[in-house]
Design a protein around this motif. Structure first.
Motif, mmCIF file in Angstrom:
data_model
loop_
_atom_site.group_PDB
_atom_site.id
_atom_site.type_symbol
_atom_site.label_atom_id
_atom_site.label_comp_id
_atom_site.label_asym_id
_atom_site.label_seq_id
_atom_site.Cartn_x
_atom_site.Cartn_y
_atom_site.Cartn_z
ATOM 1 N N THR A 107 14.158 16.799 -18.316
ATOM 2 C CA THR A 107 12.664 16.788 -19.011
ATOM 3 C C THR A 107 12.192 15.743 -18.170
ATOM 4 N N PHE A 108 10.777 16.018 -17.732
ATOM 5 C CA PHE A 108 9.912 15.134 -16.959
ATOM 6 C C PHE A 108 9.021 14.481 -17.860
ATOM 7 N N GLY A 109 8.597 13.278 -17.393
ATOM 8 C CA GLY A 109 7.243 12.360 -17.937
ATOM 9 C C GLY A 109 6.259 13.076 -17.374
ATOM 10 N N LYS A 110 4.772 12.869 -17.777
ATOM 11 C CA LYS A 110 3.843 13.326 -16.948
ATOM 12 C C LYS A 110 3.345 12.568 -15.991
ATOM 13 N N GLY A 111 3.996 11.485 -15.593
ATOM 14 C CA GLY A 111 3.757 10.574 -14.635
ATOM 15 C C GLY A 111 2.818 9.495 -14.489
ATOM 16 N N THR A 112 2.931 8.500 -13.947
ATOM 17 C CA THR A 112 2.135 7.396 -13.771
ATOM 18 C C THR A 112 1.638 7.264 -12.109
ATOM 19 N N LEU A 113 0.162 7.490 -12.055
ATOM 20 C CA LEU A 113 -0.396 7.303 -10.720
ATOM 21 C C LEU A 113 -0.677 5.942 -10.523
ATOM 22 N N LEU A 114 -0.156 5.602 -9.411
ATOM 23 C CA LEU A 114 -0.374 4.372 -8.997
ATOM 24 C C LEU A 114 -1.164 4.032 -7.715
ATOM 25 N N THR A 115 -2.046 3.188 -7.812
ATOM 26 C CA THR A 115 -2.841 2.801 -6.568
ATOM 27 C C THR A 115 -2.715 1.281 -6.257
ATOM 28 N N VAL A 116 -2.772 1.451 -4.946
ATOM 29 C CA VAL A 116 -2.508 -0.134 -4.620
ATOM 30 C C VAL A 116 -3.742 -0.571 -3.764
ATOM 31 N N ASN A 117 -4.588 -1.450 -3.889
ATOM 32 C CA ASN A 117 -5.623 -1.848 -3.288
ATOM 33 C C ASN A 117 -5.290 -2.962 -2.170
ATOM 34 N N PRO A 118 -5.446 -2.669 -0.768
ATOM 35 C CA PRO A 118 -4.909 -3.533 0.189
ATOM 36 C C PRO A 118 -5.647 -5.193 -0.012
ATOM 37 N N PRO B 291 0.802 -1.156 0.078
ATOM 38 C CA PRO B 291 -0.087 0.021 0.037
ATOM 39 C C PRO B 291 0.899 1.441 -0.071
ATOM 40 N N SER B 292 1.941 1.183 0.727
ATOM 41 C CA SER B 292 2.638 2.515 0.595
ATOM 42 C C SER B 292 3.296 2.811 -0.576
ATOM 43 N N ASP B 293 3.370 1.900 -1.514
ATOM 44 C CA ASP B 293 3.850 2.322 -2.669
ATOM 45 C C ASP B 293 3.033 3.392 -3.738
ATOM 46 N N VAL B 294 1.857 3.459 -3.003
ATOM 47 C CA VAL B 294 0.771 4.523 -3.626
ATOM 48 C C VAL B 294 1.424 5.795 -3.865
ATOM 49 N N GLY B 295 1.369 6.505 -5.321
ATOM 50 C CA GLY B 295 2.011 7.840 -5.371
ATOM 51 C C GLY B 295 2.209 7.958 -6.993
ATOM 52 N N ILE B 296 2.824 9.099 -7.259
ATOM 53 C CA ILE B 296 2.908 9.502 -8.556
ATOM 54 C C ILE B 296 4.169 9.116 -8.977
ATOM 55 N N TYR B 297 4.596 8.204 -10.109
ATOM 56 C CA TYR B 297 6.052 8.104 -10.462
ATOM 57 C C TYR B 297 6.296 8.798 -11.580
ATOM 58 N N PHE B 298 7.459 9.452 -11.478
ATOM 59 C CA PHE B 298 8.117 10.263 -12.683
ATOM 60 C C PHE B 298 9.406 9.852 -13.295
ATOM 61 N N CYS B 299 9.190 9.970 -14.631
ATOM 62 C CA CYS B 299 10.862 9.667 -15.137
ATOM 63 C C CYS B 299 11.144 11.141 -15.410
ATOM 64 N N ALA B 300 12.543 10.921 -15.365
ATOM 65 C CA ALA B 300 13.024 12.211 -15.892
ATOM 66 C C ALA B 300 14.149 12.122 -16.779
ATOM 67 N N GLY B 301 14.643 12.700 -17.752
ATOM 68 C CA GLY B 301 16.090 12.555 -18.483
ATOM 69 C C GLY B 301 16.701 13.954 -18.637
ATOM 70 N N ARG B 302 18.007 13.534 -18.901
ATOM 71 C CA ARG B 302 19.091 14.691 -18.856
ATOM 72 C C ARG B 302 19.776 14.424 -20.110
#
Lengths: 113, 113
Positions: free
Chosen positions: B102-113, B81-92
């Protein structure tokens, strides 16, 4: 504190007013960055400071936006005559030097009514 | 300018499942970074990749720098459950502005217990 500190954490303002956002970088970090994060979007680069060099202002969206970094430490991002489209989270990051890992503050959430 | 496509935009998974997300770039990057952002906080660095083909792990997280230098993926194994959040990639990239991420727009992760 040990991390990047931003203030205020939240700011609500009326359209047309000026706002100032503050960033205290990690002590000793020479590079400082401002980003804007709009809802559902990635981070948009705004401005970069490195030591005493001229800042890279290429990401500032309009001339209503300006930033200063005094004494190579604290930075202030100023938005004049705020518009509703300025509503976003403004994030500050610092790094020991150019191309080093960037450490982010918690951001200032700006709401323009 | 450089663009990053990050997918998926969002994921809803059950606790214990593995997760995979990726980013592709329109141009070559010299550094790939993966950040996680939790509500009300700034992004926190998870993994940094500096070499094409590099595979790096951080606990249950594994990331790879694509051989073409235009892509990267992040895997999370046995999600909690604590993995919940928005994950961003970024490149240089390389060149004169190689301090910029430069950032991606993110992946919103929801974990159902």
């Amino acid at each position: 504190g040990a991390g990047v500190s931003q203030s205020p954490s939240n700011k609500v303002t009326e359209k047309g007013k000026d706002v100032e956002l503050r960033c205290d970088p990690i002590s000793g970090h020479t590079a400082l960055y401002w980003y804007r994060q709009s809802l559902g979007q990635g981070l948009e680069f705004l401005i970069y400071f490195q030591g005493n060099s001229a800042p890279d202002k290429s990401g500032l969206p309009s001339d209503r936006f300006s930033a200063e970094r005094t004494g190579g430490s604290v930075s202030t991002l100023t938005i004049q005559r705020t518009q509703q489209e300025d509503s976003a989270v403004y994030l500050c990051a610092s790094s020991p030097g150019t191309r080093d890992i960037q450490y982010f503050g918690a951001g200032t959430r700006l709401s323009v009514l | 300018g450089q663009q990053l496509n990050q997918s998926p935009q969002s994921m809803f998974i059950q606790e214990g499942e593995d997760v995979s997300m990726n980013c592709t770039s329109s141009s070559i990057f010299n550094t790939w970074l993966w950040y996680k952002q939790e509500p009300g906080e700034g992004p926190v660095l998870l993994i940094a990749l500096y070499k094409a083909g590099e595979l790096t792990s951080n606990g249950r997280l594994t990331a790879q720098f694509g051989i073409t230098r235009k892509d990267s993926f992040l895997n999370i194994s046995a999600s909690i459950p604590s993995d919940v959040g928005i994950y961003f990639c970024a490149g240089r990239g390389s060149g004169g502005s190689n301090y910029k991420l430069t950032f991606g727009k993110g992946t919103l992760l929801t974990v159902n217990p």
